[in-house]
Design a protein around this motif. Structure first.
Motif, PDB file in Angstrom:
ATOM      1  N   GLU A  14       0.866  -1.173   0.000  1.00  0.00           N
ATOM      2  CA  GLU A  14       0.000   0.000   0.000  1.00  0.00           C
ATOM      3  C   GLU A  14       0.903   1.224   0.000  1.00  0.00           C
ATOM      4  N   MET A  15       0.352   2.369  -0.400  1.00  0.00           N
ATOM      5  CA  MET A  15       1.179   3.551  -0.590  1.00  0.00           C
ATOM      6  C   MET A  15       0.473   4.802  -0.069  1.00  0.00           C
ATOM      7  N   GLY A  16       1.253   5.695   0.536  1.00  0.00           N
ATOM      8  CA  GLY A  16       0.771   7.002   0.928  1.00  0.00           C
ATOM      9  C   GLY A  16       1.589   8.068   0.228  1.00  0.00           C
ATOM     10  N   ILE A  17       0.934   9.123  -0.242  1.00  0.00           N
ATOM     11  CA  ILE A  17       1.587  10.200  -0.991  1.00  0.00           C
ATOM     12  C   ILE A  17       1.125  11.534  -0.424  1.00  0.00           C
ATOM     13  N   ILE A  18       2.068  12.440  -0.179  1.00  0.00           N
ATOM     14  CA  ILE A  18       1.749  13.807   0.227  1.00  0.00           C
ATOM     15  C   ILE A  18       2.478  14.750  -0.712  1.00  0.00           C
ATOM     16  N   ASN A  19       1.745  15.679  -1.312  1.00  0.00           N
ATOM     17  CA  ASN A  19       2.331  16.623  -2.251  1.00  0.00           C
ATOM     18  C   ASN A  19       2.948  17.797  -1.494  1.00  0.00           C
ATOM     19  N   VAL A  20       4.261  18.009  -1.691  1.00  0.00           N
ATOM     20  CA  VAL A  20       4.956  19.113  -1.016  1.00  0.00           C
ATOM     21  C   VAL A  20       5.448  20.142  -2.039  1.00  0.00           C
ATOM     22  N   GLY A  21       4.837  20.141  -3.234  1.00  0.00           N
ATOM     23  CA  GLY A  21       5.207  21.093  -4.272  1.00  0.00           C
ATOM     24  C   GLY A  21       3.980  21.743  -4.878  1.00  0.00           C
ATOM     25  N   GLY A  22       4.073  22.105  -6.170  1.00  0.00           N
ATOM     26  CA  GLY A  22       2.941  22.704  -6.861  1.00  0.00           C
ATOM     27  C   GLY A  22       1.837  21.706  -7.124  1.00  0.00           C
ATOM     28  N   LYS A  23       0.744  22.210  -7.658  1.00  0.00           N
ATOM     29  CA  LYS A  23      -0.419  21.352  -7.908  1.00  0.00           C
ATOM     30  C   LYS A  23      -0.079  20.258  -8.909  1.00  0.00           C
ATOM     31  N   GLY A  24      -0.575  19.055  -8.639  1.00  0.00           N
ATOM     32  CA  GLY A  24      -0.293  17.934  -9.530  1.00  0.00           C
ATOM     33  C   GLY A  24      -1.435  16.945  -9.572  1.00  0.00           C
ATOM     34  N   THR A  25      -1.267  15.934 -10.409  1.00  0.00           N
ATOM     35  CA  THR A  25      -2.297  14.927 -10.619  1.00  0.00           C
ATOM     36  C   THR A  25      -1.679  13.536 -10.516  1.00  0.00           C
ATOM     37  N   LYS A  76       0.267  19.988   0.278  1.00  0.00           N
ATOM     38  CA  LYS A  76      -0.016  19.354   1.559  1.00  0.00           C
ATOM     39  C   LYS A  76      -1.270  18.486   1.553  1.00  0.00           C
ATOM     40  N   GLU A  77      -1.745  18.113   0.380  1.00  0.00           N
ATOM     41  CA  GLU A  77      -2.829  17.141   0.298  1.00  0.00           C
ATOM     42  C   GLU A  77      -2.241  15.746   0.103  1.00  0.00           C
ATOM     43  N   ALA A  78      -3.005  14.737   0.538  1.00  0.00           N
ATOM     44  CA  ALA A  78      -2.498  13.370   0.566  1.00  0.00           C
ATOM     45  C   ALA A  78      -3.387  12.435  -0.249  1.00  0.00           C
ATOM     46  N   LEU A  79      -2.785  11.333  -0.664  1.00  0.00           N
ATOM     47  CA  LEU A  79      -3.527  10.279  -1.349  1.00  0.00           C
ATOM     48  C   LEU A  79      -3.059   8.930  -0.830  1.00  0.00           C
ATOM     49  N   TYR A  80      -4.011   8.088  -0.465  1.00  0.00           N
ATOM     50  CA  TYR A  80      -3.731   6.690  -0.113  1.00  0.00           C
ATOM     51  C   TYR A  80      -4.083   5.827  -1.310  1.00  0.00           C
ATOM     52  N   ILE A  81      -3.170   4.935  -1.715  1.00  0.00           N
ATOM     53  CA  ILE A  81      -3.426   4.006  -2.816  1.00  0.00           C
ATOM     54  C   ILE A  81      -3.330   2.586  -2.280  1.00  0.00           C
ATOM     55  N   GLY A  82      -4.371   1.820  -2.504  1.00  0.00           N
ATOM     56  CA  GLY A  82      -4.454   0.478  -1.942  1.00  0.00           C
ATOM     57  C   GLY A  82      -3.686  -0.566  -2.725  1.00  0.00           C
ATOM     58  N   LYS A  83      -3.411  -1.656  -2.055  1.00  0.00           N
ATOM     59  CA  LYS A  83      -2.754  -2.832  -2.644  1.00  0.00           C
ATOM     60  C   LYS A  83      -3.496  -3.280  -3.900  1.00  0.00           C
TER      61      LYS A  83
END
Length: 276
Positions: free
Chosen positions: A75-86, A99-106
């Motif tokens: 599983e993976m967690g991602i937090i954006n610490v730069g400009g806006k992205g997708t 500073k927004e986050a995304l959890y991606i499941g197995k």
């Protein structure tokens, strides 16, 4: 993908500055149109970064994972610490602002990262841990976080803890991530310090002003060491080690952890006066 073997407390006691940094410091996370990852043998934890600038960057499948794809058993967690992205995960698109986050499941097979503006690229800070079950992919903003305010200006540790990817916010297997923001005039994080024998952790320091640094403290409570760190660097913290820091300015850091349980409060506290 860099590979870091587990180090025992006895080994760490014998290390000089260069050896400590080689074993625990992750000094390069972001490079234009590249993905950088470090695999720690503490709980098989991965920390890394992706910075798409001129093109989309696909999540690679490092040979060391011996998997069909990166998230086959993770599983993976991602937090954006730069400009806006997708981030696109198996055809579903998620926009992440600062500073927004995304959890991606197995089981998610295809993941791609892009930036909205190449002059202000997104910087996706990534943690991943082994997973036994598939939970839904989910975006988490600071508005969704569990927020705790701790410390005080008098002890220079006034801070706000944003619990983003934790079991009280969404379902996860073992990965937990959050972000601690220090108030102006405060420099200490995780003080009083603690260890937790059931989990390991990785700290990522950012928003460190130019010309300033953070001194990260590690080691057994009675045998501490330190590593000087710069902006956008990370450090591996074994289960036997404290993980605390003091900066020459206030800053923000992202904590990520994995291990035997999901109890955020599972800590073995160390009295300040007993540290050595």
């Amino acid at each position: 993908m860099d590979n870091r073997l587990a180090i025992s407390p006895n080994e760490a006691k014998q290390m000089d500055t260069a050896a400590l940094r080689k074993a625990f410091l992750i000094d390069k996370l972001f490079e234009a149109d590249q993905a950088h990852f470090t695999l720690s043998h503490y709980d098989r934890y991965i920390a890394g970064g992706v910075m798409p600038v001129t093109k989309a960057v696909a999540l690679p499948n490092p040979e060391k994972l011996k998997a069909q794809y990166f998230l086959e058993r993770r599983e993976m967690g991602i937090i954006n610490v730069g400009g806006k992205g997708t981030i696109t995960a198996d055809g579903q698109t998620y926009e992440l602002d600062y500073k927004e986050a995304l959890y991606i499941g197995k089981g998610t097979q295809n993941v791609q990262f892009t930036s909205a503006d190449s002059s202000k690229p997104a910087k996706f800070y990534i943690n991943a841990a082994p997973a036994h079950h598939t939970y839904p992919t989910k975006k988490i903003s600071k508005a969704n976080a569990e927020v705790v305010e701790l410390g005080s200006p008098a002890t220079a540790n006034h801070r706000v803890i944003n619990k983003l990817i934790v079991s009280s916010v969404l379902e996860v297997c073992q990965l937990q991530m959050g972000m601690t923001e220090l108030k102006s005039g405060s420099v200490w994080n995780t003080m009083p310090a603690h260890t937790h024998d059931r989990r390991m952790e990785v700290y990522f320091y950012f928003e460190v002003p130019q010309g300033q640094s953070v001194c990260h403290f590690m080691g057994e409570p009675q045998e501490t060491r330190h590593i000087w760190m710069q902006n956008e660097q990370a450090v591996i913290s074994p289960n036997w080690s404290i993980h605390s820091g003091a900066g020459t300015s206030n800053y923000t850091f992202i904590w990520g952890m994995a291990g035997e349980n999901l109890d955020y409060g599972d800590m073995d506290h160390c009295a300040i006066t007993e540290l050595r």
